[in-house]
Design a protein around this motif. Structure first.
Motif, PDB file in Angstrom:
ATOM      1  N   LYS A  70      11.491  30.758  25.889  1.00 12.42           N
ATOM      2  CA  LYS A  70      12.151  31.189  24.645  1.00 12.42           C
ATOM      3  C   LYS A  70      13.532  30.554  24.500  1.00 12.42           C
ATOM      4  CE  LYS A  70       8.940  34.161  23.493  1.00 12.42           C
ATOM      5  NZ  LYS A  70       7.901  33.754  22.614  1.00 12.42           N
ATOM      6  N   ILE A  71      14.243  30.412  25.605  1.00  7.87           N
ATOM      7  CA  ILE A  71      15.573  29.800  25.580  1.00  7.87           C
ATOM      8  C   ILE A  71      15.468  28.336  25.168  1.00  7.87           C
ATOM      9  CG2 ILE A  71      17.551  29.127  26.998  1.00  7.87           C
ATOM     10  CD1 ILE A  71      16.928  31.701  28.677  1.00  7.87           C
ATOM     11  N   LEU A  72      14.513  27.614  25.750  1.00  4.99           N
ATOM     12  CA  LEU A  72      14.333  26.207  25.413  1.00  4.99           C
ATOM     13  C   LEU A  72      13.972  26.043  23.935  1.00  4.99           C
ATOM     14  CD1 LEU A  72      12.403  24.876  28.535  1.00  4.99           C
ATOM     15  CD2 LEU A  72      14.829  24.654  28.000  1.00  4.99           C
ATOM     16  N   GLU A  73      13.108  26.910  23.458  1.00  2.49           N
ATOM     17  CA  GLU A  73      12.710  26.866  22.049  1.00  2.49           C
ATOM     18  C   GLU A  73      13.929  27.083  21.140  1.00  2.49           C
ATOM     19  OE1 GLU A  73      10.035  29.613  19.109  1.00  2.49           O
ATOM     20  OE2 GLU A  73       9.247  29.271  21.122  1.00  2.49           O
ATOM     21  N   ALA A  74      14.747  28.061  21.478  1.00  2.00           N
ATOM     22  CA  ALA A  74      15.929  28.368  20.677  1.00  2.00           C
ATOM     23  C   ALA A  74      16.948  27.221  20.685  1.00  2.00           C
ATOM     24  CB  ALA A  74      16.579  29.661  21.167  1.00  2.00           C
ATOM     25  N   LYS A  75      17.020  26.525  21.802  1.00  3.32           N
ATOM     26  CA  LYS A  75      17.989  25.428  21.934  1.00  3.32           C
ATOM     27  C   LYS A  75      17.419  24.084  21.496  1.00  3.32           C
ATOM     28  CE  LYS A  75      21.243  27.313  25.115  1.00  3.32           C
ATOM     29  NZ  LYS A  75      22.559  27.019  24.586  1.00  3.32           N
ATOM     30  N   GLN A  80      13.643  17.586  29.342  1.00  5.70           N
ATOM     31  CA  GLN A  80      15.059  17.407  29.012  1.00  5.70           C
ATOM     32  C   GLN A  80      15.939  18.324  29.848  1.00  5.70           C
ATOM     33  OE1 GLN A  80      14.489  18.225  24.829  1.00  5.70           O
ATOM     34  NE2 GLN A  80      15.070  16.125  24.272  1.00  5.70           N
ATOM     35  N   VAL A  81      15.566  19.591  29.941  1.00  6.44           N
ATOM     36  CA  VAL A  81      16.403  20.531  30.694  1.00  6.44           C
ATOM     37  C   VAL A  81      16.327  20.240  32.189  1.00  6.44           C
ATOM     38  CG1 VAL A  81      14.821  22.480  31.055  1.00  6.44           C
ATOM     39  CG2 VAL A  81      17.235  22.896  30.732  1.00  6.44           C
ATOM     40  N   SER A 102      21.211  27.405  34.387  1.00  2.00           N
ATOM     41  CA  SER A 102      22.241  28.136  33.647  1.00  2.00           C
ATOM     42  C   SER A 102      23.369  27.211  33.205  1.00  2.00           C
ATOM     43  CB  SER A 102      22.784  29.265  34.527  1.00  2.00           C
ATOM     44  OG  SER A 102      23.872  29.902  33.923  1.00  2.00           O
ATOM     45  N   ASP A 103      23.837  26.382  34.115  1.00  2.00           N
ATOM     46  CA  ASP A 103      24.908  25.437  33.797  1.00  2.00           C
ATOM     47  C   ASP A 103      24.456  24.420  32.751  1.00  2.00           C
ATOM     48  OD1 ASP A 103      26.534  26.739  35.626  1.00  2.00           O
ATOM     49  OD2 ASP A 103      26.282  25.217  37.194  1.00  2.00           O
ATOM     50  N   ALA A 104      23.246  23.895  32.910  1.00  2.00           N
ATOM     51  CA  ALA A 104      22.731  22.887  31.982  1.00  2.00           C
ATOM     52  C   ALA A 104      22.558  23.450  30.573  1.00  2.00           C
ATOM     53  CB  ALA A 104      21.402  22.332  32.489  1.00  2.00           C
ATOM     54  N   LEU A 105      22.138  24.708  30.485  1.00  2.00           N
ATOM     55  CA  LEU A 105      21.899  25.338  29.191  1.00  2.00           C
ATOM     56  C   LEU A 105      23.123  26.088  28.651  1.00  2.00           C
ATOM     57  CD1 LEU A 105      18.323  26.643  29.958  1.00  2.00           C
ATOM     58  CD2 LEU A 105      18.923  24.825  28.344  1.00  2.00           C
ATOM     59  N   GLU A 106      24.156  26.172  29.486  1.00  2.00           N
ATOM     60  CA  GLU A 106      25.401  26.871  29.128  1.00  2.00           C
ATOM     61  C   GLU A 106      25.150  28.319  28.721  1.00  2.00           C
ATOM     62  OE1 GLU A 106      27.004  24.233  26.128  1.00  2.00           O
ATOM     63  OE2 GLU A 106      27.866  22.927  27.663  1.00  2.00           O
ATOM     64  N   ILE A 107      24.405  29.018  29.582  1.00  2.00           N
ATOM     65  CA  ILE A 107      24.109  30.438  29.370  1.00  2.00           C
ATOM     66  C   ILE A 107      24.280  31.183  30.688  1.00  2.00           C
ATOM     67  CG2 ILE A 107      22.484  30.042  27.465  1.00  2.00           C
ATOM     68  CD1 ILE A 107      20.216  30.504  29.483  1.00  2.00           C
ATOM     69  N   PRO A 108      24.505  32.498  30.640  1.00  2.00           N
ATOM     70  CA  PRO A 108      24.562  33.278  31.884  1.00  2.00           C
ATOM     71  C   PRO A 108      23.178  33.388  32.528  1.00  2.00           C
ATOM     72  CG  PRO A 108      25.176  34.638  29.968  1.00  2.00           C
ATOM     73  CD  PRO A 108      24.798  33.284  29.465  1.00  2.00           C
TER      74      PRO A 108
END
Length: 91
Positions: A27-32, A38-39, A70-76
Motif C-alpha cells: 500500500k505504501i509503494l502504491e501511494a508513493k 525501485q524501492v 523506512s529511510d528510502a521511503l522517508e516514513i517511520p
C-alpha cells in the motif's frame, strides 16, 4: 493463592493469536508511485526480500531491513505494519 500466568508459548496452539500483524509495504509503494524494484534499489536491498515483505510471504524481517526501507521511503518504521483482520469469531 497465586494465579499462574500463561505465556504465549504455553497457550493452546490451536487458537489463533489475538493480534496478527502484516506488512503494509504494498500500500505504501502504491501511494508513493513506486514499484518494488525501485524501492529495493533506493534502500540498497535485493529485490527478493522486498517482494516477500510486500506480498506478506515473509514471516519475519530484520530491523535493519525495515530501517533501510523506512529511510528510502522517508516514513517511520511503524507505517509498515497493519493489523490483520482475523475471521475467527472467538476474537
Amino acid at each position: 493463592m497465586e494465579k499462574k500466568v500463561k505465556y504465549p508459548s504455553q497457550q493452546n496452539k490451536s487458537r489463533p493469536a489475538d493480534l496478527t500483524i502484516e506488512f503494509n509495504l504494498d500500500k505504501i509503494l502504491e501511494a508513493k508511485g513506486l514499484n518494488m524494484r525501485q524501492v529495493a534499489k533506493l534502500a540498497g536491498l535485493s529485490y527478493v526480500p522486498v517482494y516477500k515483505i510486500a506480498k506478506n510471504e515473509q514471516t519475519h524481517c530484520a530491523l535493519l531491513t525495515l530501517q533501510k526501507l523506512s529511510d528510502a521511503l522517508e516514513i517511520p518504521i511503524g507505517e509498515f505494519f497493519r493489523r490483520k483482520e482475523n475471521p475467527s469469531p472467538d476474537l
